[in-house]
Design a protein around this motif. Structure first.
Motif, PDB file in Angstrom:
ATOM      1  N   GLN A 392      42.403  41.575  18.458  1.00 54.77           N
ATOM      2  CA  GLN A 392      41.922  42.471  17.467  1.00 54.77           C
ATOM      3  C   GLN A 392      40.434  42.180  17.295  1.00 54.77           C
ATOM      4  O   GLN A 392      39.465  43.041  17.192  1.00 54.77           O
ATOM      5  CB  GLN A 392      42.577  42.811  16.300  1.00 54.77           C
ATOM      6  CG  GLN A 392      43.958  43.479  16.493  1.00 54.77           C
ATOM      7  CD  GLN A 392      44.640  43.288  14.994  1.00 54.77           C
ATOM      8  OE1 GLN A 392      45.542  42.372  14.736  1.00 54.77           O
ATOM      9  NE2 GLN A 392      44.554  44.811  14.458  1.00 54.77           N
ATOM     10  N   VAL A 393      40.155  40.842  16.896  1.00 56.05           N
ATOM     11  CA  VAL A 393      38.729  40.638  16.405  1.00 56.05           C
ATOM     12  C   VAL A 393      37.907  40.420  18.057  1.00 56.05           C
ATOM     13  O   VAL A 393      36.810  41.217  17.589  1.00 56.05           O
ATOM     14  CB  VAL A 393      38.907  38.979  15.783  1.00 56.05           C
ATOM     15  CG1 VAL A 393      37.390  38.577  15.582  1.00 56.05           C
ATOM     16  CG2 VAL A 393      39.731  39.326  14.592  1.00 56.05           C
ATOM     17  N   THR A 394      38.250  39.797  18.784  1.00 53.87           N
ATOM     18  CA  THR A 394      37.406  39.578  20.118  1.00 53.87           C
ATOM     19  C   THR A 394      37.560  40.769  21.151  1.00 53.87           C
ATOM     20  O   THR A 394      36.513  41.170  21.779  1.00 53.87           O
ATOM     21  CB  THR A 394      38.041  38.457  20.887  1.00 53.87           C
ATOM     22  OG1 THR A 394      39.325  38.694  21.263  1.00 53.87           O
ATOM     23  CG2 THR A 394      37.893  37.133  20.009  1.00 53.87           C
ATOM     24  N   ARG A 422      32.333  36.340  17.553  1.00 58.92           N
ATOM     25  CA  ARG A 422      33.030  37.508  17.158  1.00 58.92           C
ATOM     26  C   ARG A 422      33.910  37.217  15.849  1.00 58.92           C
ATOM     27  O   ARG A 422      34.014  37.793  14.861  1.00 58.92           O
ATOM     28  CB  ARG A 422      33.986  38.142  18.162  1.00 58.92           C
ATOM     29  CG  ARG A 422      32.996  38.867  19.158  1.00 58.92           C
ATOM     30  CD  ARG A 422      33.701  39.465  20.409  1.00 58.92           C
ATOM     31  NE  ARG A 422      32.838  39.876  21.392  1.00 58.92           N
ATOM     32  CZ  ARG A 422      33.367  40.518  22.451  1.00 58.92           C
ATOM     33  NH1 ARG A 422      34.430  40.378  22.858  1.00 58.92           N
ATOM     34  NH2 ARG A 422      32.326  40.681  23.467  1.00 58.92           N
ATOM     35  N   VAL A 423      34.347  35.946  15.806  1.00 57.99           N
ATOM     36  CA  VAL A 423      35.431  35.657  14.888  1.00 57.99           C
ATOM     37  C   VAL A 423      34.481  35.345  13.770  1.00 57.99           C
ATOM     38  O   VAL A 423      35.010  35.626  12.491  1.00 57.99           O
ATOM     39  CB  VAL A 423      36.270  34.326  15.248  1.00 57.99           C
ATOM     40  CG1 VAL A 423      37.062  33.786  14.265  1.00 57.99           C
ATOM     41  CG2 VAL A 423      37.464  34.753  16.208  1.00 57.99           C
ATOM     42  N   ASP A 425      31.616  36.436  12.856  1.00 60.04           N
ATOM     43  CA  ASP A 425      31.077  37.699  12.420  1.00 60.04           C
ATOM     44  C   ASP A 425      32.050  38.485  11.380  1.00 60.04           C
ATOM     45  O   ASP A 425      31.831  39.014  10.542  1.00 60.04           O
ATOM     46  CB  ASP A 425      30.591  38.530  13.404  1.00 60.04           C
ATOM     47  CG  ASP A 425      29.242  38.124  14.142  1.00 60.04           C
ATOM     48  OD1 ASP A 425      28.413  37.208  13.400  1.00 60.04           O
ATOM     49  OD2 ASP A 425      28.978  38.257  15.330  1.00 60.04           O
ATOM     50  N   TYR A 426      33.223  38.396  12.080  1.00 59.97           N
ATOM     51  CA  TYR A 426      34.399  39.208  11.365  1.00 59.97           C
ATOM     52  C   TYR A 426      34.727  38.599  10.218  1.00 59.97           C
ATOM     53  O   TYR A 426      34.919  39.273   9.034  1.00 59.97           O
ATOM     54  CB  TYR A 426      35.587  39.108  12.340  1.00 59.97           C
ATOM     55  CG  TYR A 426      36.957  39.654  11.474  1.00 59.97           C
ATOM     56  CD1 TYR A 426      37.058  41.004  11.553  1.00 59.97           C
ATOM     57  CD2 TYR A 426      37.763  38.940  10.801  1.00 59.97           C
ATOM     58  CE1 TYR A 426      38.245  41.700  11.197  1.00 59.97           C
ATOM     59  CE2 TYR A 426      38.761  39.499  10.340  1.00 59.97           C
ATOM     60  CZ  TYR A 426      39.118  40.804  10.356  1.00 59.97           C
ATOM     61  OH  TYR A 426      39.993  41.434   9.538  1.00 59.97           O
ATOM     62  N   SER A 430      34.491  40.060   6.401  1.00 59.81           N
ATOM     63  CA  SER A 430      35.617  40.206   5.522  1.00 59.81           C
ATOM     64  C   SER A 430      35.161  39.538   4.294  1.00 59.81           C
ATOM     65  O   SER A 430      35.752  39.753   3.185  1.00 59.81           O
ATOM     66  CB  SER A 430      36.923  39.779   6.339  1.00 59.81           C
ATOM     67  OG  SER A 430      36.942  40.223   7.383  1.00 59.81           O
TER      68      SER A 430
END
Length: 541
Positions: A392-394, A422-423, A425-426, A430
């Motif tokens: 979902q993240v990547t 991506r992880v 940044d997520y 969050s």
């Protein structure tokens, strides 16, 4: 989508072409731009387009030189020349380089769009002709080659094949009896098979495989006797059981493999496929074919890791016997950086890891792949704690379907860096959302409970936060320290209570959370410049 490159030293011309043409309506996209031929050629070599729009007069390398080079290296590209009226006669000389058409400057948008449509139609016609020929060959040769592929694949992949089964496989593979002489298994794979199949064959991997099989077989013919076939059931695996000439000794091996490397470079020019070749040991009987092929297959699988060139010998893999394991403390630090959104620190750790790997000639590729898997599992577990899946993240599948991501350091690094970015940044986003919500909740709590005994430590426990972290976070979100904000809330409440003349100042102190009246008076005077009584007299009487 047809890809188009725009090459012109005038920036305004490039902008005009890029912005005025409705590329989507033409089924095209601008894949690259350059202001001179040299820069364009470098980009084209990285990702060849379908159509090239180029000016003639440019610095460094002009359009004529670019057209000549592109015609030699990428004859399938359709060139369209942009030229001023004064250059037109000169530009027409480029016809020898396969120029499709000429557009005079200033460029007419409709004329250029019409020319691009015609270029696309020609490309489509050529693709259709190629596909028809390939499909015809497939239909004509379908039954025979598949039987041969299946039989020869059994010979090289089933070391325990019984004598009768081996004889049948030899017969179906085209051998009346077992051939004599020394042989050697070579395994071939295209590093960019999926990319080329998508770009040139519309995603039809069967068609791409058949085309590659035919070109490779033809290019191998000058190298002498041998049996060449595609591994049954695998679109991107090809096997050559090379017959070694009786007179060939070790001193001639380098010359042979030098020629083979040149052939692979030629194949890339012709088809776009970038091939690796893995080389197994010699064998005298076809009973040894499976062992040699297993070595060749392992070599080609690790080509992008153990070697800088396209040909890898099995001993280059077997000679690497160091088992690598990523230190536990470093893995914890990497996951900590990711969880807290420290992207640059995490990327620095990845750079350090790949410097260690690429600088070693002893680390076994298998342990490198295992480390990649372990890091991925660690990241997945960390994200699971936050209620989200890695995919979902990547936005990518956990693994490439063909395992291509593990075939070279370059691909491994690209994939891991993309995951890290991506992880991180997520998690950063969050944490910001979560931190903002936590501070909002704490602010509401202070506004409702200011009259009670409140401390940073007590609030930290209530909201399950580290006191030091809460202190930094509170200052970051509100611009004030925790204690300053709490004091301001209490003093604001004091001002409202001073309106009620029935309340004594000492009573107000306890009502807003101050047990020590003297400390309350000092805080009030420090903030308002007067005592509570003086403030009441000035503002409410």
């Amino acid at each position: 989508m047809r890809k188009v490159w725009i090459v012109d030293d005038e920036e305004w011309t490039r902008i005009s072409i890029r912005e005025q043409i409705d590329w989507a309506a033409l089924g095209m996209e601008v894949a690259g731009e350059a202001r001179n031929g040299r820069a364009a050629l470098e980009g084209i070599r990285q990702s060849p387009p379908d159509i090239l729009l180029t000016d003639i007069r440019m610095p460094v390398m002009d359009g004529m030189a670019l057209l000549e080079q592109v015609h030699q290296e990428f004859p399938g590209i359709v060139p369209i020349v942009l030229s001023g009226y004064s250059e037109f006669e000169y530009a027409k000389k480029a016809i020898v380089y396969g120029v499709f058409d000429y557009i005079l400057k200033p460029i007419d948008e409709e004329q250029l769009a019409a020319t691009l449509r015609r270029a696309a139609e020609r490309l489509n016609e050529e693709d259709n002709r190629k596909n028809e020929l390939v499909e015809m060959k497939i239909r004509i040769n379908e039954s025979g080659p598949l039987t041969k592929e299946r039989a020869l694949t059994r010979l090289v992949t089933e070391p325990g094949l019984g004598e009768e089964a081996r004889r049948q496989a030899l017969r179906k593979g085209g051998f009346a009896e077992e051939p004599e002489g020394r042989r050697q298994a070579l395994a071939f794979e295209a590093a960019n098979f999926a990319d080329v199949a998508t770009r040139k064959y519309g995603g039809d991997e069967g068609l791409a495989s058949f085309a590659l099989l035919n070109v490779l077989e033809e290019l191998l013919q000058p190298f002498g006797r041998g049996v060449f076939f595609r591994r049954f059931g695998r679109q991107n695996e090809f096997v050559w059981l090379r017959a070694i000439p009786a007179e060939e000794d070790e001193s001639e091996f380098d010359g042979f493999f030098g020629k083979l490397e040149g052939m692979l470079a030629r194949l890339t020019e012709l088809t776009g496929f970038r091939l690796y070749a893995g080389v197994g040991r010699e064998f005298a009987s076809l009973r040894g074919a499976s062992g040699s092929y297993a070595e060749a297959n392992e070599a080609v699988r690790n080509a992008g890791i153990v070697h800088r060139g396209p040909i890898v010998h099995s001993d280059e893999v077997s000679g690497r016997n160091e088992y690598y394991r990523y230190p536990v403390d470093k893995e914890k630090m990497l996951l900590h950086c990711l969880e807290n959104g420290y992207k640059e620190q995490a990327l620095d750790m990845i750079d350090e890891l790949f410097r260690e790997w690429t600088g070693s000639e002893t680390i076994h590729p298998g342990s490198i792949r295992e480390t990649m898997d372990e890091l991925k599992v660690g990241i997945r577990k960390m994200l699971k704690k936050h209620g989200v899946a890695l995919e979902q993240v990547t936005g990518e599948a956990a693994y490439d379907a063909d395992g291509a991501e593990y075939r070279s350091f370059e691909r491994m690094r690209q994939r891991l860096v993309r995951t890290i970015e991506r992880v991180s940044d997520y998690m950063s986003a969050s944490r910001k959302v979560g931190a903002r919500k936590a501070i909002e909740d704490i602010v509401q709590y202070l506004q409702r409970h200011y009259a009670e005994e409140i401390s940073l430590h007590a609030v930290s426990e209530r909201f399950h936060l580290n006191p030091a972290y809460l202190s930094r976070l509170f200052k970051s979100e509100t611009g004030q320290t925790f204690n300053d904000y709490l004091s301001r809330v209490r003093l604001d409440a004091t001002v409202e209570l001073l309106r009620n003349e029935q309340l004594k100042v000492s009573d107000i102190a306890s009502l807003v959370g101050y047990e020590n009246a003297n400390y309350f008076l000092k805080k009030f005077k420090d903030f308002y410049g007067c005592t509570p009584s003086e403030y009441r007299n000035r503002h409410f009487r």
